[in-house]
Structure formats: C-alpha cells, structure tokens
Design an enzyme around this catalytic site. Structure first.
Site, mmCIF file in Angstrom:
data_model
loop_
_atom_site.group_PDB
_atom_site.id
_atom_site.type_symbol
_atom_site.label_atom_id
_atom_site.label_comp_id
_atom_site.label_asym_id
_atom_site.label_seq_id
_atom_site.Cartn_x
_atom_site.Cartn_y
_atom_site.Cartn_z
ATOM 1 N N ASP A 197 10.810 -8.196 8.912
ATOM 2 C CA ASP A 197 10.493 -7.077 7.511
ATOM 3 C C ASP A 197 10.288 -8.978 6.785
ATOM 4 O O ASP A 197 9.948 -8.842 5.490
ATOM 5 C CB ASP A 197 11.561 -6.427 7.501
ATOM 6 C CG ASP A 197 11.542 -6.321 5.580
ATOM 7 O OD1 ASP A 197 10.655 -5.529 5.451
ATOM 8 O OD2 ASP A 197 12.734 -6.850 4.793
ATOM 9 N N SER A 217 9.643 -4.286 -0.410
ATOM 10 C CA SER A 217 9.480 -3.209 0.756
ATOM 11 C C SER A 217 10.151 -1.603 0.461
ATOM 12 O O SER A 217 11.146 -2.117 -0.454
ATOM 13 C CB SER A 217 9.999 -3.554 1.468
ATOM 14 O OG SER A 217 10.420 -4.832 2.561
ATOM 15 N N GLN A 267 4.554 -0.695 7.692
ATOM 16 C CA GLN A 267 5.392 -0.705 6.728
ATOM 17 C C GLN A 267 4.417 -0.467 5.135
ATOM 18 O O GLN A 267 3.681 -0.966 5.252
ATOM 19 C CB GLN A 267 6.691 -2.076 5.903
ATOM 20 C CG GLN A 267 7.151 -2.552 5.283
ATOM 21 C CD GLN A 267 7.858 -4.120 4.932
ATOM 22 O OE1 GLN A 267 6.724 -4.912 4.683
ATOM 23 N NE2 GLN A 267 9.087 -4.163 6.237
#
Length: 290
Positions: A197, A217, A267
């Site tokens: 991430d 995110s 993502q």
C-alpha cells in the site's frame, strides 16, 4: 514509525478470536492503510492452521487514529479440507475502520502453471547508481520506515524532475526489508500486505503531473501466488489503467529478482481534485500521503 516486526506484534485478548493491534507512533495523523490491512491479515492468520493466505480483499470504511490501538475481530466463516475463509472487522473507539475477507489454501495442490514474464529493468544496485532513490513525494514519510529499502527504477522516457516535484507515481520500484525477519511465510505475507500500500495509488498520477490531488486508499486486494521473502529484493510493477469521477484503479505485480511472479495487487483510490477549503477528513477512506 515502528518496524514491521513491531507493527505485526498483535496481542490476544480475553475474548476468543479478538486481537489488539499496537498503536504505532507516526507523524501521519491517520493510520497508514497498509498497517491496518497487515494487522487484519495477521489476526486472521492466527485463527487458521495448516493453510496459508492466498487472497485478501479489504475496504477502508473510516479513518484510524495513529495514537490508538486497533481492535481486530475475526469471524471464522468456513474451515474446509482445502480452503478456509475469514472475515476481519477492524474497530477503533467503537467505529468500523476496515473490513477484510481473506481466503486460505492448503499446501501441496498441483495443477497447470504459467505466469507473466518479469519486466526487464535495472537491477536494484544499478537503479541506485542512476539516481533511483525514494520518490521525492514519499521521502519525508519514508524517514519513519527506516527498515525498508525502496529504490525506484529511473525511466528515461519520462520527465523524472517533473514527477519528483508533483509526487507522481512510478511504474517500477524495488524494495526489501532490512530487518531480521525469520522465515515464517505468514509473517512475510502480512509484511508484503503492509508494503503493497506504500506507493501504489500514486501510479494514477503519472499522466497528471502538476495537478493537486486528494489521495486515499478506498479498497485493497492482494493475491499471493508463490513463496517469497520481503527481506529479499522484490520488484513492484505498477500501472493505473483508468481514472475517472474522482477515483482511480491501480494494479501491481510483484516479482523476485529471479523473475518469479509472487503476488498481484489491485487498489481503488480517491483521486479527487483538491479543494483547499476542505480538510482531508471530508471524505471516507484511510487517508495517507504516501
């Protein structure tokens, strides 16, 4: 920020299948999304025997406070002979912060095999010699992640100077952890979830240098394909196929130095034009500036 070993040092509670994720000191106001996802996976792993995670899918539904621990509540959805499924709800101050579904698979199954070819890029050492350090946009925050060695691969076809100024993402990044991590594959998969991430959503900014963008995110998915260690070099290939209506999709492939494809990451992130009259807390999601 603490080391990855400190991040993943969960504590049990008096309630079965409920764990406490430590608060990690940080200059970042909102809890880093990779930390939340990695701790959620680590909690799920503690409830599964003789199987390893092969995929996870999570949604960031609220911001976390870095000064406070996280409560990780695991639900055992299924325990089969070949597969097991878990749901993890991450809670802070009574609020849901993150929810994850994770699937676990036993070792030893066999079948057809193929993979995408690894990209031909500069080695980690050559990338460093050609100026491939940490992206400018992440250098302040990366001071907190001193146990990670991160080297972007310079792209001769892109204006890296402009990208550095705007904090745009990079397509290929080498990384490894420099700590003494042991050989537990569960630990390495949770650590990879954390690292995955760090830089991915910024690949959506490559075509939009100079724009002021609000980033967060929104969801995160990882597929674990082959054995790996995060204390050995991994190449993170990143690309964003689309951005529209204030969100973007970013995809990542992770390869070993030997060219084995070991993980895939998808993502969706908020990529909304920045309204400087509003604070980052004006939208849902797990806010960070990585």
């Amino acid at each position: 920020m603490g080391t990855i070993s400190e991040v993943l040092a969960l504590e049990g509670t008096q309630e079965a299948d409920v764990f406490s994720g430590p608060a990690i000191p940080s200059q970042i106001e909102r809890t880093f999304g990779g930390q939340v996802a990695a701790q959620a996976l680590a909690a799920a792993q503690r409830t599964v025997d003789n199987k390893q995670v092969h995929s996870l899918h999570g949604y960031f539904v609220g911001p976390g406070d870095t000064k406070k621990p996280l409560e990780l509540r695991v639900e055992r959805l299924r325990d089969g002979r070949s597969f097991a499924s878990r749901q993890v709800r991450v809670i802070q101050d009574g609020r849901l912060v993150f929810i994850m579904l994770a699937s676990f698979h036993r070792d030893g199954d066999t079948g057809p095999e193929h993979q995408d070819v690894a990209p031909q890029v500069l080695s980690p050492d050559e990338a460093a010699r050609r100026g491939g350090g940490a992206p400018y946009s992440t250098r302040i925050i990366l001071k907190e992640w001193t146990d990670w060695d991160i080297r972007l691969v310079p792209d001769e076809g892109r204006d890296d100077a402009a990208a550095e100024v705007t904090g745009a993402g990079y397509r290929h990044i080498w990384f490894r952890n420099t700590g003494e991590l042991g050989s537990d594959p569960d630990f390495h998969r949770a650590a990879l979830t954390y690292m995955s991430d760090m830089t991915l959503i910024r690949s959506a900014l490559i075509p939009h240098q100079g724009e002021k963008i609000q980033l967060a995110s929104l969801d995160h998915a990882v597929w674990f394909l082959r054995p790996f260690r995060v204390d050995e070099w991994l190449l993170y290939e990143q690309v964003s196929p689309t951005a529209s209506q204030g969100t973007a999709i970013a995809r990542g492939k992770l390869f070993t130095e030997q060219g084995e494809l070991v993980a895939l990451v998808n993502q969706e992130g908020l990529t909304r034009f920045l309204d400087e009259n509003l604070g980052s807390g004006s939208a849902h999601g797990n806010w960070h500036n990585v």
